[in-house]
Design a protein around this motif. Structure first.
Motif, PDB file in Angstrom:
ATOM      1  N   GLY A  74       0.783  -1.228   0.000  1.00  0.00           N
ATOM      2  CA  GLY A  74       0.000   0.000   0.000  1.00  0.00           C
ATOM      3  C   GLY A  74       0.812   1.273   0.000  1.00  0.00           C
ATOM      4  N   GLU A  75       2.124   1.170   0.207  1.00  0.00           N
ATOM      5  CA  GLU A  75       2.957   2.379   0.244  1.00  0.00           C
ATOM      6  C   GLU A  75       3.395   2.843  -1.136  1.00  0.00           C
ATOM      7  OE1 GLU A  75       4.915   2.219   4.701  1.00  0.00           O
ATOM      8  OE2 GLU A  75       6.091   1.412   3.031  1.00  0.00           O
ATOM      9  N   VAL A  76       3.357   1.968  -2.108  1.00  0.00           N
ATOM     10  CA  VAL A  76       3.655   2.319  -3.495  1.00  0.00           C
ATOM     11  C   VAL A  76       2.642   1.597  -4.381  1.00  0.00           C
ATOM     12  CG1 VAL A  76       6.120   2.616  -3.004  1.00  0.00           C
ATOM     13  CG2 VAL A  76       5.294   0.416  -3.842  1.00  0.00           C
ATOM     14  N   PRO A  77       2.475   2.008  -5.633  1.00  0.00           N
ATOM     15  CA  PRO A  77       1.533   1.319  -6.522  1.00  0.00           C
ATOM     16  C   PRO A  77       1.852  -0.173  -6.646  1.00  0.00           C
ATOM     17  CG  PRO A  77       2.224   3.400  -7.484  1.00  0.00           C
ATOM     18  CD  PRO A  77       3.079   3.192  -6.267  1.00  0.00           C
ATOM     19  N   ASP A  78       0.806  -0.973  -6.734  1.00  0.00           N
ATOM     20  CA  ASP A  78       0.980  -2.424  -6.784  1.00  0.00           C
ATOM     21  C   ASP A  78       1.899  -2.856  -7.920  1.00  0.00           C
ATOM     22  OD1 ASP A  78      -0.701  -2.688  -4.631  1.00  0.00           O
ATOM     23  OD2 ASP A  78      -2.473  -3.247  -5.805  1.00  0.00           O
ATOM     24  N   GLN A  79       1.797  -2.176  -9.071  1.00  0.00           N
ATOM     25  CA  GLN A  79       2.592  -2.584 -10.232  1.00  0.00           C
ATOM     26  C   GLN A  79       4.082  -2.285 -10.057  1.00  0.00           C
ATOM     27  OE1 GLN A  79       0.233  -0.258 -10.195  1.00  0.00           O
ATOM     28  NE2 GLN A  79       0.743   1.528 -11.464  1.00  0.00           N
ATOM     29  N   ALA A  80       4.411  -1.434  -9.069  1.00  0.00           N
ATOM     30  CA  ALA A  80       5.813  -1.058  -8.869  1.00  0.00           C
ATOM     31  C   ALA A  80       6.464  -1.749  -7.687  1.00  0.00           C
ATOM     32  CB  ALA A  80       5.912   0.460  -8.676  1.00  0.00           C
ATOM     33  N   ILE A  81       5.681  -2.365  -6.819  1.00  0.00           N
ATOM     34  CA  ILE A  81       6.221  -2.773  -5.525  1.00  0.00           C
ATOM     35  C   ILE A  81       7.277  -3.872  -5.636  1.00  0.00           C
ATOM     36  CG2 ILE A  81       4.428  -4.506  -4.997  1.00  0.00           C
ATOM     37  CD1 ILE A  81       4.529  -3.334  -2.083  1.00  0.00           C
ATOM     38  N   GLU A  82       7.114  -4.817  -6.549  1.00  0.00           N
ATOM     39  CA  GLU A  82       8.097  -5.896  -6.659  1.00  0.00           C
ATOM     40  C   GLU A  82       9.467  -5.348  -7.044  1.00  0.00           C
ATOM     41  OE1 GLU A  82       8.873 -10.125  -9.033  1.00  0.00           O
ATOM     42  OE2 GLU A  82       6.923  -9.127  -9.179  1.00  0.00           O
ATOM     43  N   MET A  83       9.496  -4.478  -8.060  1.00  0.00           N
ATOM     44  CA  MET A  83      10.763  -3.900  -8.487  1.00  0.00           C
ATOM     45  C   MET A  83      11.355  -3.005  -7.409  1.00  0.00           C
ATOM     46  SD  MET A  83      13.325  -3.483 -10.394  1.00  0.00           S
ATOM     47  CE  MET A  83      12.909  -4.356 -11.912  1.00  0.00           C
ATOM     48  N   MET A  84      10.520  -2.225  -6.747  1.00  0.00           N
ATOM     49  CA  MET A  84      11.029  -1.321  -5.709  1.00  0.00           C
ATOM     50  C   MET A  84      11.588  -2.101  -4.521  1.00  0.00           C
ATOM     51  SD  MET A  84       8.417   1.936  -5.848  1.00  0.00           S
ATOM     52  CE  MET A  84       9.371   2.856  -4.645  1.00  0.00           C
ATOM     53  N   ARG A  85      10.988  -3.243  -4.230  1.00  0.00           N
ATOM     54  CA  ARG A  85      11.552  -4.092  -3.177  1.00  0.00           C
ATOM     55  C   ARG A  85      12.885  -4.699  -3.608  1.00  0.00           C
ATOM     56  NH1 ARG A  85       5.810  -6.842  -1.177  1.00  0.00           N
ATOM     57  NH2 ARG A  85       5.418  -5.319   0.511  1.00  0.00           N
ATOM     58  N   THR A  86      13.015  -5.028  -4.880  1.00  0.00           N
ATOM     59  CA  THR A  86      14.298  -5.514  -5.389  1.00  0.00           C
ATOM     60  C   THR A  86      15.366  -4.428  -5.274  1.00  0.00           C
ATOM     61  OG1 THR A  86      13.199  -7.013  -6.950  1.00  0.00           O
ATOM     62  CG2 THR A  86      15.494  -6.420  -7.421  1.00  0.00           C
ATOM     63  N   GLU A  87      14.998  -3.192  -5.617  1.00  0.00           N
ATOM     64  CA  GLU A  87      15.924  -2.063  -5.483  1.00  0.00           C
ATOM     65  C   GLU A  87      16.293  -1.824  -4.024  1.00  0.00           C
ATOM     66  OE1 GLU A  87      14.951   1.440  -8.240  1.00  0.00           O
ATOM     67  OE2 GLU A  87      13.086   0.301  -8.226  1.00  0.00           O
ATOM     68  N   GLN A  88      15.316  -1.962  -3.138  1.00  0.00           N
ATOM     69  CA  GLN A  88      15.573  -1.769  -1.711  1.00  0.00           C
ATOM     70  C   GLN A  88      16.596  -2.790  -1.209  1.00  0.00           C
ATOM     71  OE1 GLN A  88      14.618  -3.954   0.943  1.00  0.00           O
ATOM     72  NE2 GLN A  88      14.926  -2.602   2.702  1.00  0.00           N
ATOM     73  N   GLN A  89      16.413  -4.049  -1.580  1.00  0.00           N
ATOM     74  CA  GLN A  89      17.347  -5.087  -1.132  1.00  0.00           C
ATOM     75  C   GLN A  89      18.734  -4.854  -1.722  1.00  0.00           C
ATOM     76  OE1 GLN A  89      16.709  -7.645   1.217  1.00  0.00           O
ATOM     77  NE2 GLN A  89      18.947  -7.519   1.106  1.00  0.00           N
ATOM     78  N   TRP A  90      18.804  -4.419  -2.973  1.00  0.00           N
ATOM     79  CA  TRP A  90      20.086  -4.103  -3.603  1.00  0.00           C
ATOM     80  C   TRP A  90      20.800  -3.017  -2.817  1.00  0.00           C
ATOM     81  CZ3 TRP A  90      22.558   0.093  -5.701  1.00  0.00           C
ATOM     82  CH2 TRP A  90      23.640  -0.149  -6.559  1.00  0.00           C
ATOM     83  N   THR A  91      20.040  -2.002  -2.397  1.00  0.00           N
ATOM     84  CA  THR A  91      20.621  -0.899  -1.621  1.00  0.00           C
ATOM     85  C   THR A  91      21.122  -1.384  -0.273  1.00  0.00           C
ATOM     86  OG1 THR A  91      19.148   0.680  -2.722  1.00  0.00           O
ATOM     87  CG2 THR A  91      20.151   1.379  -0.643  1.00  0.00           C
ATOM     88  N   ASN A 221      25.065   1.469 -14.856  1.00  0.00           N
ATOM     89  CA  ASN A 221      25.355   0.275 -15.658  1.00  0.00           C
ATOM     90  C   ASN A 221      26.446  -0.583 -15.011  1.00  0.00           C
ATOM     91  OD1 ASN A 221      23.475   1.037 -17.620  1.00  0.00           O
ATOM     92  ND2 ASN A 221      24.977   2.222 -18.780  1.00  0.00           N
ATOM     93  N   GLU A 222      27.497   0.059 -14.513  1.00  0.00           N
ATOM     94  CA  GLU A 222      28.614  -0.685 -13.915  1.00  0.00           C
ATOM     95  C   GLU A 222      28.200  -1.393 -12.625  1.00  0.00           C
ATOM     96  OE1 GLU A 222      32.276   2.205 -15.482  1.00  0.00           O
ATOM     97  OE2 GLU A 222      31.563   2.321 -13.396  1.00  0.00           O
ATOM     98  N   ALA A 223      27.310  -0.740 -11.870  1.00  0.00           N
ATOM     99  CA  ALA A 223      26.902  -1.310 -10.584  1.00  0.00           C
ATOM    100  C   ALA A 223      25.868  -2.410 -10.727  1.00  0.00           C
ATOM    101  CB  ALA A 223      26.353  -0.204  -9.687  1.00  0.00           C
ATOM    102  N   GLY A 224      25.294  -2.552 -11.916  1.00  0.00           N
ATOM    103  CA  GLY A 224      24.233  -3.532 -12.107  1.00  0.00           C
ATOM    104  C   GLY A 224      22.963  -3.160 -11.364  1.00  0.00           C
ATOM    105  N   TYR A 225      22.652  -1.867 -11.353  1.00  0.00           N
ATOM    106  CA  TYR A 225      21.450  -1.430 -10.634  1.00  0.00           C
ATOM    107  C   TYR A 225      20.223  -2.118 -11.237  1.00  0.00           C
ATOM    108  CZ  TYR A 225      18.333   1.420  -7.910  1.00  0.00           C
ATOM    109  OH  TYR A 225      17.380   1.812  -7.002  1.00  0.00           O
ATOM    110  N   PRO A 226      19.326  -2.645 -10.403  1.00  0.00           N
ATOM    111  CA  PRO A 226      18.257  -3.505 -10.923  1.00  0.00           C
ATOM    112  C   PRO A 226      17.156  -2.793 -11.696  1.00  0.00           C
ATOM    113  CG  PRO A 226      18.055  -3.251  -8.546  1.00  0.00           C
ATOM    114  CD  PRO A 226      19.368  -2.646  -8.926  1.00  0.00           C
ATOM    115  N   ASN A 227      17.088  -1.468 -11.630  1.00  0.00           N
ATOM    116  CA  ASN A 227      16.048  -0.739 -12.359  1.00  0.00           C
ATOM    117  C   ASN A 227      16.660   0.456 -13.080  1.00  0.00           C
ATOM    118  OD1 ASN A 227      13.594   0.136 -13.336  1.00  0.00           O
ATOM    119  ND2 ASN A 227      12.777   0.781 -11.362  1.00  0.00           N
TER     120      ASN A 227
END
Length: 237
Positions: A74-91, A221-227
């Motif tokens: 509920g904190e971000v749009p449903d269509q974005a949450i999976e990717m944003m969680r992947t970015e969060q874990q990467w961070t 690109n070098e860091a392999g950022y997931p999004n």
């Protein structure tokens, strides 16, 4: 007194380097940071270390809270949450336990004296929320109710929306700093704010700093950022 206010760095240490160089050239007395230090950029660790090296007041943003405890439904749009969680874990994987504890313990607001007659209330989104969005187009009464609750303050400064502006409401000043790392107003120059005062007089101004955006994209690109497409789209690359 001349104070520079920066926020919403989002792991874009290249942009932060440029902003800090610009601030140094303007001979400010203090730098204050209004949150969102690491998440959603290619250099979370270096961005955090640059902020910590300032040895100054830092308040917590929603992205800092996300790094600490994750993104809830509920904190971000449903269509974005999976990717944003992947970015969060990467961070999180780029940071130490000490870094996470630092972010967790940040205060959510502060009142700062610009002069002996002028007080500034600072926070990330609103005084009571890290997440609520108060846009530049809101009616005066909405801005007053959500951002101007600290009656003793003369200026109210915040980040979060990545849209810089300055407004005057009932004899007081409200301003958004814009974003150092991910500006949303269509100009990919880093944004920050300087407030300068003497006695009862003051000025407030938005400053834009051009830097080499291609360096940021190279680091993405070098860091392999997931999004990478999100960052490239925001920065117009």
């Amino acid at each position: 007194m001349k104070i520079a206010f920066i926020s919403d760095i989002h792991g874009n240490a290249v942009a932060l380097d440029a902003v800090l160089k610009d601030i140094e050239a303007k001979d400010v007395d203090q730098v204050v940071v209004l949150g969102d230090l690491c998440y959603r950029g290619p250099e979370p660790k270096r961005a955090l270390e640059l902020v910590q090296s300032l040895n100054t007041m830092v308040v917590k943003g929603n992205a800092d809270e996300w790094v600490v405890r994750g993104i809830r439904d509920g904190e971000v749009p449903d269509q974005a949450i999976e990717m944003m969680r992947t970015e969060q874990q990467w961070t999180v994987d780029k940071l130490s336990n000490e870094d996470i504890t630092y972010l967790e313990n940040l205060p959510t607001g502060a009142t700062i004296e610009l002069t002996d007659q002028i007080k500034i209330h600072v926070f990330h989104a609103t005084p009571t929320s890290l997440f609520e969005m108060i846009k530049p187009t809101e009616a005066d009464e909405v801005v007053e109710a959500n951002l101007m609750s600290e009656a003793s303050a003369d200026l109210y400064l915040y980040g979060h929306i990545h849209l810089p502006y300055v407004r005057y409401i009932n004899g007081k000043t409200v301003a958004n700093l814009g974003s150092v790392g991910l500006p949303f107003d269509g100009l990919n120059h880093a944004s920050y704010l300087i407030a300068e005062g003497e006695g009862a007089d003051f000025t407030v101004g938005i400053h834009r700093v051009k830097y080499d955006v291609s360096q940021v994209i190279q680091k993405v690109n070098e860091a392999g950022y997931p999004n990478p497409n999100f960052i490239k789209q925001v920065l117009g690359q």
